[in-house]
Design a protein around this motif. Structure first.
Motif, PDB file in Angstrom:
ATOM      1  N   GLU A   1       0.832  -1.208   0.000  1.00 40.90           N
ATOM      2  CA  GLU A   1       0.000   0.000   0.000  1.00 40.90           C
ATOM      3  C   GLU A   1       0.866   1.257   0.000  1.00 40.90           C
ATOM      4  O   GLU A   1       0.540   2.238  -0.664  1.00 40.90           O
ATOM      5  CB  GLU A   1      -0.892   0.034   1.243  1.00 40.90           C
ATOM      6  N   LEU A   2       1.953   1.197   0.740  1.00 40.01           N
ATOM      7  CA  LEU A   2       2.842   2.356   0.804  1.00 40.01           C
ATOM      8  C   LEU A   2       3.478   2.634  -0.554  1.00 40.01           C
ATOM      9  O   LEU A   2       3.582   3.783  -0.981  1.00 40.01           O
ATOM     10  CB  LEU A   2       3.941   2.133   1.855  1.00 40.01           C
TER      11      LEU A   2
ATOM     12  N   ASP B   1       2.186   1.865  -3.472  1.00 39.42           N
ATOM     13  CA  ASP B   1       1.127   2.436  -4.306  1.00 39.42           C
ATOM     14  C   ASP B   1       0.923   3.909  -3.966  1.00 39.42           C
ATOM     15  O   ASP B   1       0.773   4.749  -4.853  1.00 39.42           O
ATOM     16  CB  ASP B   1      -0.197   1.684  -4.081  1.00 39.42           C
ATOM     17  N   PHE B   2       0.889   4.175  -2.670  1.00 33.07           N
ATOM     18  CA  PHE B   2       0.680   5.551  -2.212  1.00 33.07           C
ATOM     19  C   PHE B   2       1.768   6.480  -2.753  1.00 33.07           C
ATOM     20  O   PHE B   2       1.472   7.532  -3.325  1.00 33.07           O
ATOM     21  CB  PHE B   2       0.664   5.577  -0.680  1.00 33.07           C
ATOM     22  N   ILE B   3       3.019   6.074  -2.586  1.00 28.73           N
ATOM     23  CA  ILE B   3       4.124   6.904  -3.046  1.00 28.73           C
ATOM     24  C   ILE B   3       4.054   7.101  -4.565  1.00 28.73           C
ATOM     25  O   ILE B   3       4.224   8.208  -5.073  1.00 28.73           O
ATOM     26  CB  ILE B   3       5.482   6.289  -2.641  1.00 28.73           C
ATOM     27  N   ARG B   4       3.743   6.031  -5.269  1.00 23.82           N
ATOM     28  CA  ARG B   4       3.633   6.126  -6.727  1.00 23.82           C
ATOM     29  C   ARG B   4       2.520   7.093  -7.127  1.00 23.82           C
ATOM     30  O   ARG B   4       2.695   7.950  -7.984  1.00 23.82           O
ATOM     31  CB  ARG B   4       3.384   4.734  -7.314  1.00 23.82           C
ATOM     32  N   ASN B   5       1.383   6.974  -6.448  1.00 20.14           N
ATOM     33  CA  ASN B   5       0.264   7.860  -6.756  1.00 20.14           C
ATOM     34  C   ASN B   5       0.590   9.314  -6.439  1.00 20.14           C
ATOM     35  O   ASN B   5       0.243  10.210  -7.212  1.00 20.14           O
ATOM     36  CB  ASN B   5      -0.979   7.424  -5.978  1.00 20.14           C
ATOM     37  N   MET B   6       1.238   9.542  -5.315  1.00 19.91           N
ATOM     38  CA  MET B   6       1.585  10.918  -4.954  1.00 19.91           C
ATOM     39  C   MET B   6       2.569  11.502  -5.953  1.00 19.91           C
ATOM     40  O   MET B   6       2.492  12.678  -6.306  1.00 19.91           O
ATOM     41  CB  MET B   6       2.145  10.970  -3.534  1.00 19.91           C
ATOM     42  N   GLN B   7       3.487  10.673  -6.420  1.00 19.82           N
ATOM     43  CA  GLN B   7       4.441  11.169  -7.413  1.00 19.82           C
ATOM     44  C   GLN B   7       3.755  11.467  -8.748  1.00 19.82           C
ATOM     45  O   GLN B   7       4.102  12.430  -9.426  1.00 19.82           O
ATOM     46  CB  GLN B   7       5.588  10.170  -7.594  1.00 19.82           C
TER      47      GLN B   7
ATOM     48  N   LEU C   1       0.732  12.538  -9.015  1.00 17.86           N
ATOM     49  CA  LEU C   1      -0.012  13.777  -8.800  1.00 17.86           C
ATOM     50  C   LEU C   1       0.901  14.991  -8.838  1.00 17.86           C
ATOM     51  O   LEU C   1       0.550  16.029  -9.401  1.00 17.86           O
ATOM     52  CB  LEU C   1      -0.744  13.714  -7.458  1.00 17.86           C
TER      53      LEU C   1
ATOM     54  N   SER D   1      -6.263   3.754   1.601  1.00 15.55           N
ATOM     55  CA  SER D   1      -5.425   3.449   2.758  1.00 15.55           C
ATOM     56  C   SER D   1      -5.281   4.676   3.651  1.00 15.55           C
ATOM     57  O   SER D   1      -5.472   5.814   3.227  1.00 15.55           O
ATOM     58  CB  SER D   1      -4.063   2.958   2.286  1.00 15.55           C
TER      59      SER D   1
ATOM     60  N   LEU E   1      -2.811   5.977   4.621  1.00 14.67           N
ATOM     61  CA  LEU E   1      -1.628   6.759   4.278  1.00 14.67           C
ATOM     62  C   LEU E   1      -1.945   8.127   3.680  1.00 14.67           C
ATOM     63  O   LEU E   1      -1.178   9.060   3.816  1.00 14.67           O
ATOM     64  CB  LEU E   1      -0.753   5.971   3.301  1.00 14.67           C
ATOM     65  N   TYR E   2      -3.107   8.212   3.021  1.00  9.45           N
ATOM     66  CA  TYR E   2      -3.455   9.474   2.357  1.00  9.45           C
ATOM     67  C   TYR E   2      -3.868  10.568   3.331  1.00  9.45           C
ATOM     68  O   TYR E   2      -3.944  11.737   2.964  1.00  9.45           O
ATOM     69  CB  TYR E   2      -4.557   9.232   1.332  1.00  9.45           C
TER      70      TYR E   2
ATOM     71  N   LYS F   1      -1.653  21.459  -5.371  1.00  4.71           N
ATOM     72  CA  LYS F   1      -0.840  21.119  -6.542  1.00  4.71           C
ATOM     73  C   LYS F   1      -1.676  21.129  -7.822  1.00  4.71           C
ATOM     74  O   LYS F   1      -1.255  21.666  -8.859  1.00  4.71           O
ATOM     75  CB  LYS F   1      -0.196  19.750  -6.334  1.00  4.71           C
TER      76      LYS F   1
ATOM     77  N   ILE G   1      -5.834  10.324 -12.551  1.00  2.00           N
ATOM     78  CA  ILE G   1      -4.371  10.280 -12.418  1.00  2.00           C
ATOM     79  C   ILE G   1      -3.913   9.029 -11.672  1.00  2.00           C
ATOM     80  O   ILE G   1      -2.905   8.423 -12.024  1.00  2.00           O
ATOM     81  CB  ILE G   1      -3.858  11.554 -11.688  1.00  2.00           C
ATOM     82  N   THR G   2      -4.680   8.643 -10.659  1.00  2.81           N
ATOM     83  CA  THR G   2      -4.284   7.471  -9.866  1.00  2.81           C
ATOM     84  C   THR G   2      -4.933   6.193 -10.394  1.00  2.81           C
ATOM     85  O   THR G   2      -4.939   5.168  -9.716  1.00  2.81           O
ATOM     86  CB  THR G   2      -4.669   7.660  -8.374  1.00  2.81           C
TER      87      THR G   2
ATOM     88  N   GLU H   1      -7.367   4.479  -8.093  1.00  2.57           N
ATOM     89  CA  GLU H   1      -6.921   4.035  -6.767  1.00  2.57           C
ATOM     90  C   GLU H   1      -7.289   4.993  -5.648  1.00  2.57           C
ATOM     91  O   GLU H   1      -7.546   4.572  -4.532  1.00  2.57           O
ATOM     92  CB  GLU H   1      -5.409   3.801  -6.770  1.00  2.57           C
TER      93      GLU H   1
ATOM     94  N   LEU I   1       6.348  17.688   0.767  1.00  5.51           N
ATOM     95  CA  LEU I   1       5.941  16.403   0.206  1.00  5.51           C
ATOM     96  C   LEU I   1       7.151  15.638  -0.326  1.00  5.51           C
ATOM     97  O   LEU I   1       7.270  14.419  -0.133  1.00  5.51           O
ATOM     98  CB  LEU I   1       4.918  16.605  -0.917  1.00  5.51           C
TER      99      LEU I   1
ATOM    100  N   ILE J   1       8.295  12.024   0.998  1.00  5.18           N
ATOM    101  CA  ILE J   1       8.469  10.844   0.137  1.00  5.18           C
ATOM    102  C   ILE J   1       9.893  10.303   0.266  1.00  5.18           C
ATOM    103  O   ILE J   1      10.105   9.094   0.382  1.00  5.18           O
ATOM    104  CB  ILE J   1       8.145  11.190  -1.336  1.00  5.18           C
TER     105      ILE J   1
END
Lengths: 111, 111
Positions: free
Chosen positions: A93-94, A96-102, A104, B4, B6-7, B17, B37-38, B41, B94, B98
């Motif tokens: 999950e982490l 995925d989260f990092i990938r999604n934030m990047q 964005l 999750s 995490l967000y 952004k 974008i995600t 997800e 951010l 990361i």
DNA sequence: CAAATATACATAAGATTCTTATACATAACT
DNA sequence: AGTTATGTATAAGAATCTTATGTATATTTG
């Protein structure tokens, strides 16, 4: 240092990852390890850490083992079997989260 | 899909952004953009989005402009000058976040 | 040697952010 | 006609965190 809001929700994952890596750790040790790894940028407060550890234990993800070192108490935590399985999910999950934030933040890199 | 934990704490940064990038957007548009974008997800719920937009506006980081399109109301939000400055800080935080999370998860890559 | 800092755990009050549920309203699709 | 999509909004409750406080021992520093 003041931690940014972004870390909200990531404490459990951090704890579980460190335990997966180091076998067993005690609370204070976790705070110091995190401080070291992040070069002082992330300071976990006791008010967040101890309730988090107790909750993970209550959920059956951690086991505790008390030791006395130098006349001071230490509570060592380690992952249970269930905790180890769950750690795999959390780390996924982490990622995925990092990938999604990047995605964005850096939409130019999508392709 | 269930998001999750995490967000938690990253919504404001995401909003700012997207506004920095797109000039002005309305709430519903933000939810759809994030979903796209995600790749489905991350789904921002209205119960989280609208209070967040209102708070950013109250803090002077966003300006609002109401339009009526197809007989339906739209509230377009854009960054104020203060909001633009603050966005730079948030994105910097951010990046640090990361980087720190990657250090914690992938200690082998430290050197 | 006294005071401050480090080590070690814990909890309670309050703030913040989010989920879930509900509400209202119009447009488009089936 | 009913469901889905578009569009905004709030309220109750859950979850997580900050801040403050408390207890206790060991070590360092002035």
């Amino acid at each position: 240092m003041k931690n940014s809001q972004l870390y909200k929700g990531s404490l459990n994952t951090i704890i579980m990852k460190l335990l997966e890596e180091n076998g067993k750790m005690y609370g204070y040790e976790i705070t110091q390890k995190v401080k070291a790894i992040t070069q002082g940028e992330l300071n976990i407060t006791e008010g967040a850490l101890y309730p988090a550890l107790h909750k993970l234990e209550a959920e059956g993800l951690l086991d505790v083992e008390i030791e006395k070192v130098d006349n001071r108490m230490r509570k060592y935590y380690k992952l249970t079997e269930k905790g180890t399985t769950e750690t795999v999910n959390r780390l996924s999950e982490l990622e995925d989260f990092i990938r999604n934030m990047q995605s964005l933040v850096n939409p130019k890199l999508e392709f």
